[in-house]
Motif scaffolding. Structure first.
Motif, PDB file in Angstrom:
ATOM      1  N   TYR A 135       0.733  -1.137   0.087  1.00  0.00           N
ATOM      2  CA  TYR A 135      -0.098  -0.012   0.136  1.00  0.00           C
ATOM      3  C   TYR A 135       0.954   1.173   0.121  1.00  0.00           C
ATOM      4  O   TYR A 135       0.716   2.244  -0.566  1.00  0.00           O
ATOM      5  CB  TYR A 135      -1.057   0.046   1.252  1.00  0.00           C
ATOM      6  CG  TYR A 135      -2.079  -0.899   1.203  1.00  0.00           C
ATOM      7  CD1 TYR A 135      -3.292  -0.523   0.688  1.00  0.00           C
ATOM      8  CD2 TYR A 135      -1.918  -2.388   1.464  1.00  0.00           C
ATOM      9  CE1 TYR A 135      -4.469  -1.294   0.426  1.00  0.00           C
ATOM     10  CE2 TYR A 135      -3.047  -3.252   1.346  1.00  0.00           C
ATOM     11  CZ  TYR A 135      -4.232  -2.616   0.765  1.00  0.00           C
ATOM     12  OH  TYR A 135      -5.370  -3.337   0.819  1.00  0.00           O
ATOM     13  N   TYR A 136       1.962   1.139   0.889  1.00  0.00           N
ATOM     14  CA  TYR A 136       2.959   2.378   0.922  1.00  0.00           C
ATOM     15  C   TYR A 136       4.086   2.340   0.025  1.00  0.00           C
ATOM     16  O   TYR A 136       4.558   1.052  -0.207  1.00  0.00           O
ATOM     17  CB  TYR A 136       3.186   2.555   2.279  1.00  0.00           C
ATOM     18  CG  TYR A 136       2.077   3.112   3.133  1.00  0.00           C
ATOM     19  CD1 TYR A 136       1.911   4.499   3.463  1.00  0.00           C
ATOM     20  CD2 TYR A 136       1.445   2.167   4.067  1.00  0.00           C
ATOM     21  CE1 TYR A 136       0.683   4.781   4.246  1.00  0.00           C
ATOM     22  CE2 TYR A 136       0.435   2.320   4.792  1.00  0.00           C
ATOM     23  CZ  TYR A 136       0.025   4.032   4.874  1.00  0.00           C
ATOM     24  OH  TYR A 136      -0.828   4.255   5.945  1.00  0.00           O
ATOM     25  N   CYS A 160      10.084   7.954   3.762  1.00  0.00           N
ATOM     26  CA  CYS A 160       8.857   7.295   2.980  1.00  0.00           C
ATOM     27  C   CYS A 160       8.306   8.300   1.930  1.00  0.00           C
ATOM     28  O   CYS A 160       7.500   9.037   2.492  1.00  0.00           O
ATOM     29  CB  CYS A 160       7.781   6.634   3.739  1.00  0.00           C
ATOM     30  SG  CYS A 160       6.624   5.592   2.649  1.00  0.00           S
ATOM     31  N   THR A 165       4.117   8.361  -4.463  1.00  0.00           N
ATOM     32  CA  THR A 165       2.523   8.275  -4.434  1.00  0.00           C
ATOM     33  C   THR A 165       1.859   7.070  -4.035  1.00  0.00           C
ATOM     34  O   THR A 165       2.505   6.050  -4.320  1.00  0.00           O
ATOM     35  CB  THR A 165       2.059   8.852  -5.945  1.00  0.00           C
ATOM     36  OG1 THR A 165       2.618   7.762  -6.672  1.00  0.00           O
ATOM     37  CG2 THR A 165       2.595  10.179  -5.995  1.00  0.00           C
ATOM     38  N   LEU A 166       0.576   7.124  -3.582  1.00  0.00           N
ATOM     39  CA  LEU A 166      -0.065   5.606  -3.240  1.00  0.00           C
ATOM     40  C   LEU A 166      -0.524   5.092  -4.579  1.00  0.00           C
ATOM     41  O   LEU A 166      -1.236   5.858  -5.231  1.00  0.00           O
ATOM     42  CB  LEU A 166      -1.161   5.976  -2.382  1.00  0.00           C
ATOM     43  CG  LEU A 166      -0.729   6.583  -0.804  1.00  0.00           C
ATOM     44  CD1 LEU A 166      -1.883   6.868  -0.014  1.00  0.00           C
ATOM     45  CD2 LEU A 166       0.371   5.663  -0.364  1.00  0.00           C
ATOM     46  N   GLU A 167      -0.127   3.747  -4.853  1.00  0.00           N
ATOM     47  CA  GLU A 167      -0.885   3.007  -5.768  1.00  0.00           C
ATOM     48  C   GLU A 167      -2.263   2.401  -5.326  1.00  0.00           C
ATOM     49  O   GLU A 167      -2.969   1.994  -6.367  1.00  0.00           O
ATOM     50  CB  GLU A 167       0.011   1.994  -6.420  1.00  0.00           C
ATOM     51  CG  GLU A 167       1.299   2.704  -6.908  1.00  0.00           C
ATOM     52  CD  GLU A 167       2.212   1.538  -7.396  1.00  0.00           C
ATOM     53  OE1 GLU A 167       1.872   0.368  -7.567  1.00  0.00           O
ATOM     54  OE2 GLU A 167       3.278   1.970  -8.033  1.00  0.00           O
ATOM     55  N   LYS A 168      -2.732   2.326  -4.152  1.00  0.00           N
ATOM     56  CA  LYS A 168      -3.642   1.956  -3.562  1.00  0.00           C
ATOM     57  C   LYS A 168      -4.382   2.682  -2.433  1.00  0.00           C
ATOM     58  O   LYS A 168      -3.556   3.460  -2.006  1.00  0.00           O
ATOM     59  CB  LYS A 168      -3.559   0.400  -2.887  1.00  0.00           C
ATOM     60  CG  LYS A 168      -3.015  -0.468  -3.842  1.00  0.00           C
ATOM     61  CD  LYS A 168      -2.787  -2.019  -3.059  1.00  0.00           C
ATOM     62  CE  LYS A 168      -2.310  -3.110  -4.013  1.00  0.00           C
ATOM     63  NZ  LYS A 168      -2.006  -4.315  -3.015  1.00  0.00           N
ATOM     64  N   GLU A 169      -5.366   2.669  -2.377  1.00  0.00           N
ATOM     65  CA  GLU A 169      -6.322   3.524  -1.228  1.00  0.00           C
ATOM     66  C   GLU A 169      -6.013   2.833   0.076  1.00  0.00           C
ATOM     67  O   GLU A 169      -5.879   1.500   0.174  1.00  0.00           O
ATOM     68  CB  GLU A 169      -7.920   3.395  -1.494  1.00  0.00           C
ATOM     69  CG  GLU A 169      -8.568   4.300  -0.403  1.00  0.00           C
ATOM     70  CD  GLU A 169     -10.073   4.269  -0.819  1.00  0.00           C
ATOM     71  OE1 GLU A 169     -10.757   3.405   0.067  1.00  0.00           O
ATOM     72  OE2 GLU A 169     -10.550   5.016  -1.870  1.00  0.00           O
ATOM     73  N   VAL A 170      -5.673   3.695   1.225  1.00  0.00           N
ATOM     74  CA  VAL A 170      -5.324   3.193   2.385  1.00  0.00           C
ATOM     75  C   VAL A 170      -6.410   3.840   3.074  1.00  0.00           C
ATOM     76  O   VAL A 170      -6.783   4.816   3.475  1.00  0.00           O
ATOM     77  CB  VAL A 170      -4.089   3.890   2.810  1.00  0.00           C
ATOM     78  CG1 VAL A 170      -3.647   3.556   4.296  1.00  0.00           C
ATOM     79  CG2 VAL A 170      -2.895   3.618   1.931  1.00  0.00           C
ATOM     80  N   THR A 200      -2.873   5.728   9.273  1.00  0.00           N
ATOM     81  CA  THR A 200      -3.390   6.817   9.032  1.00  0.00           C
ATOM     82  C   THR A 200      -4.794   7.154   9.836  1.00  0.00           C
ATOM     83  O   THR A 200      -5.687   6.152   9.800  1.00  0.00           O
ATOM     84  CB  THR A 200      -3.619   7.109   7.638  1.00  0.00           C
ATOM     85  OG1 THR A 200      -3.915   8.469   7.252  1.00  0.00           O
ATOM     86  CG2 THR A 200      -4.308   6.085   6.735  1.00  0.00           C
ATOM     87  N   ILE A 229      -6.024   6.977  -3.974  1.00  0.00           N
ATOM     88  CA  ILE A 229      -4.909   6.616  -4.923  1.00  0.00           C
ATOM     89  C   ILE A 229      -4.263   7.814  -5.349  1.00  0.00           C
ATOM     90  O   ILE A 229      -4.859   8.842  -5.750  1.00  0.00           O
ATOM     91  CB  ILE A 229      -5.546   5.592  -5.855  1.00  0.00           C
ATOM     92  CG1 ILE A 229      -6.065   4.486  -5.316  1.00  0.00           C
ATOM     93  CG2 ILE A 229      -4.469   5.259  -7.008  1.00  0.00           C
ATOM     94  CD1 ILE A 229      -6.923   3.671  -6.339  1.00  0.00           C
ATOM     95  N   LEU A 261       2.962  11.255  -1.080  1.00  0.00           N
ATOM     96  CA  LEU A 261       3.446  10.980   0.476  1.00  0.00           C
ATOM     97  C   LEU A 261       4.909  11.361   0.728  1.00  0.00           C
ATOM     98  O   LEU A 261       5.764  11.206  -0.240  1.00  0.00           O
ATOM     99  CB  LEU A 261       3.207   9.610   0.787  1.00  0.00           C
ATOM    100  CG  LEU A 261       3.463   9.118   2.200  1.00  0.00           C
ATOM    101  CD1 LEU A 261       2.341   9.630   3.211  1.00  0.00           C
ATOM    102  CD2 LEU A 261       3.773   7.603   2.387  1.00  0.00           C
TER     103      LEU A 261
END
Length: 497
Positions: A398-399, A415, A418-423, A474, A480, A484
């Motif tokens: 996720y991160y 870290c 950009t996020l490739e999945k929704e957290v 979080t 997405i 970050l």
């Protein structure tokens, strides 16, 4: 329906006590939720879940639970049957995860919870609850009687078929026996007749005129009886078929004793004795030669060995030097070895690298080229050491990859990406496992911090355990493509860099 929370780390059940009604069957549904179901490196949602009940009648009830992942939470569903609620009182239960592929090995279990079952006077159900053992035993016995009766009928049918077969065989045997008895009677009669004929032939003498003529025609010929007597005399001079030879021959027992004293070609020769003579000179063994020749060669080799070969004593050596140490030897610790000397010389500066900056005071300093070379060497070593003090934490998909740099006792955690999945909000994710973080990167005590992760002022909860496990949580959902950029520094207290 009762909703029960299960915590992964403390294994607690909330609530730990629930109430059900006696004899309730498929009407009570207990739902269990786990917000975190990653146990170390094992995903519990991939295993089979069970509710293990310690029943009042000292039996253990194991109920497989339905499971599904809903909104990043593991949900377990237990539809309670009448078997669990048959007795009033209380039972204890645990939630257990088992690995079926590994012979149902238990990988995780919760603390015990309690189910209070209040009494219910429900006719037949009350009787079943009060006397469960007797009814179960009676039902089991009736089933066994029915099974035994069926087996007895089958066995009786098989026995009847076998009896008919035996009767048919006995009738045929009786017919055969009667035929054999008749044949035996005929044979006995014929045997008696044959004896009479032979007796008449042996002592044949004429009684009437014709028979007397036959006897006279025989002339001086011996009678058959006389000739048979002569045959008996000749047979008496011959050996019987089961006779023994004289002492020129071995009987079987004698021959076996002599053969037993001999060694088979594939036998055990450990007790065989041998005579041999030492060889005149040292020569190698050759295949196919006699054992005595081989042992003589080996004896020659042993004879030529010196005393030192057997004693191992320095005093048995020959040509010992008159004085020690000999010409080729090592010096004692008063001298430097080449390695020790080269190490010391590496710490010195060459005279060609020294320049005079003040002729009056004769002040000498290293040349600019020497200083530059040393500076480059130090810079290369620092760069190498910094690269060695870098790790990557890649457990979460996720991160972005989290990178840690260690300099002395300070560790910088970064870290960025950009996020490739929704957290999801309030969902802890294990960023780094214990195996990813070396000992020198780990803090002396568990750390919990809330560093800023973006220019929008958003924060994230960072947990760093002394075991090396790193967890990000979080407090609000991150979509997405969210940018970050988190930087956080902590102290290890374990570095000697």
């Amino acid at each position: 329906m009762a909703n029960i929370k299960i915590t992964l780390d403390t294994k607690q059940l909330y609530p730990a006590v629930i109430n059900l009604k006696q004899f309730s069957n498929n009407t009570d549904v207990l739902t269990f939720e786990m917000e975190n179901y990653m146990y170390e490196t094992t995903d519990l949602s991939k295993l089979d879940a069970y509710a293990i009940c310690d029943m009042v009648n000292q039996e253990v009830d194991e109920v497989k639970l339905e499971k599904q992942v809903v909104e990043n939470k593991l949900r377990l569903t237990w539809t309670v049957t009448g078997y669990t609620t048959q007795l009033d009182g209380h039972i204890t239960y645990q939630i257990v995860f088992k690995d079926i592929a590994n012979e149902k090995a238990t990988l995780w279990f919760s603390h015990q919870g309690i189910i209070f079952i209040s009494e219910s006077h429900d006719g037949d159900g009350h009787i079943v609850a009060k006397y469960p053992t007797i009814l179960q035993q009676w039902e089991q016995r009736m089933g066994e009687v029915d099974e035994h009766a069926s087996n007895a009928i089958d066995l009786a049918g098989d026995s009847a078929i076998q009896a008919q077969k035996s009767a048919n065989e006995a009738e045929q045997s009786a017919i055969n026996a009667a035929n054999q008895a008749s044949d035996a009677t005929d044979s006995a009669t014929k045997s008696e007749q044959m004896k009479d004929y032979i007796e008449q032939l042996i002592n044949y003498e004429g009684t009437n005129a014709i028979e007397k003529e036959v006897v006279e025609a025989r002339g001086g010929k011996l009678t058959l009886g006389t000739r048979l007597d002569d045959v008996d005399k000749l047979l008496e001079e011959k050996s019987n078929s089961n006779h023994t030879h004289d002492d020129r021959y071995y009987i079987k027992t004698e021959l076996n004793n002599k053969l037993n004293a001999k060694l088979d070609t594939t036998g055990d020769a450990s007790n065989v004795t041998n005579e041999f003579t030492q060889a005149a000179s040292r020569t190698n063994l050759t295949t196919g030669e006699k054992l005595a020749i081989s042992l003589g060669k080996i004896m020659k080799f042993f004879a030529d060995l010196k005393d030192i070969a057997f004693s191992g004593s320095f005093n048995d050596l020959a040509d010992i030097p008159a004085s020690f140490p000999p010409s080729s030897h090592n010096h004692d610790d008063r001298y430097y070895t080449e390695t020790e000397m080269n190490t010391k010389l590496d710490l010195k500066i060459n005279t060609s690298d020294i320049v005079t900056v003040d002729s009056t005071s004769n002040t000498k300093v290293p040349s600019a080229g020497y200083v530059k070379t040393k500076f480059n060497n130090i810079n290369n070593k620092l760069t190498s050491n910094l690269n060695q003090n870098r790790i990557e934490l890649t457990n979460s998909s996720y991160y972005p990859t989290t990178i840690c740099y260690r300099s002395g006792q300070a560790v910088s955690m970064k870290c960025a990406g950009t996020l490739e999945k929704e957290v999801p909000a309030n969902s802890p994710y294990v960023i780094g496992l214990e195996s990813m973080m070396p000992e020198e990167f780990r803090p002396n005590a568990d750390i919990t911090a809330y560093p800023n992760i973006s220019f929008a002022g958003k924060n994230i909860k960072v947990e760093i355990k002394t075991t090396g496990r790193v967890i990000f949580t979080t407090n609000e959902k991150l979509p997405i493509g969210f940018g970050l950029n988190m930087h956080f520094t902590y102290m290890t207290g374990k570095s000697n860099f």
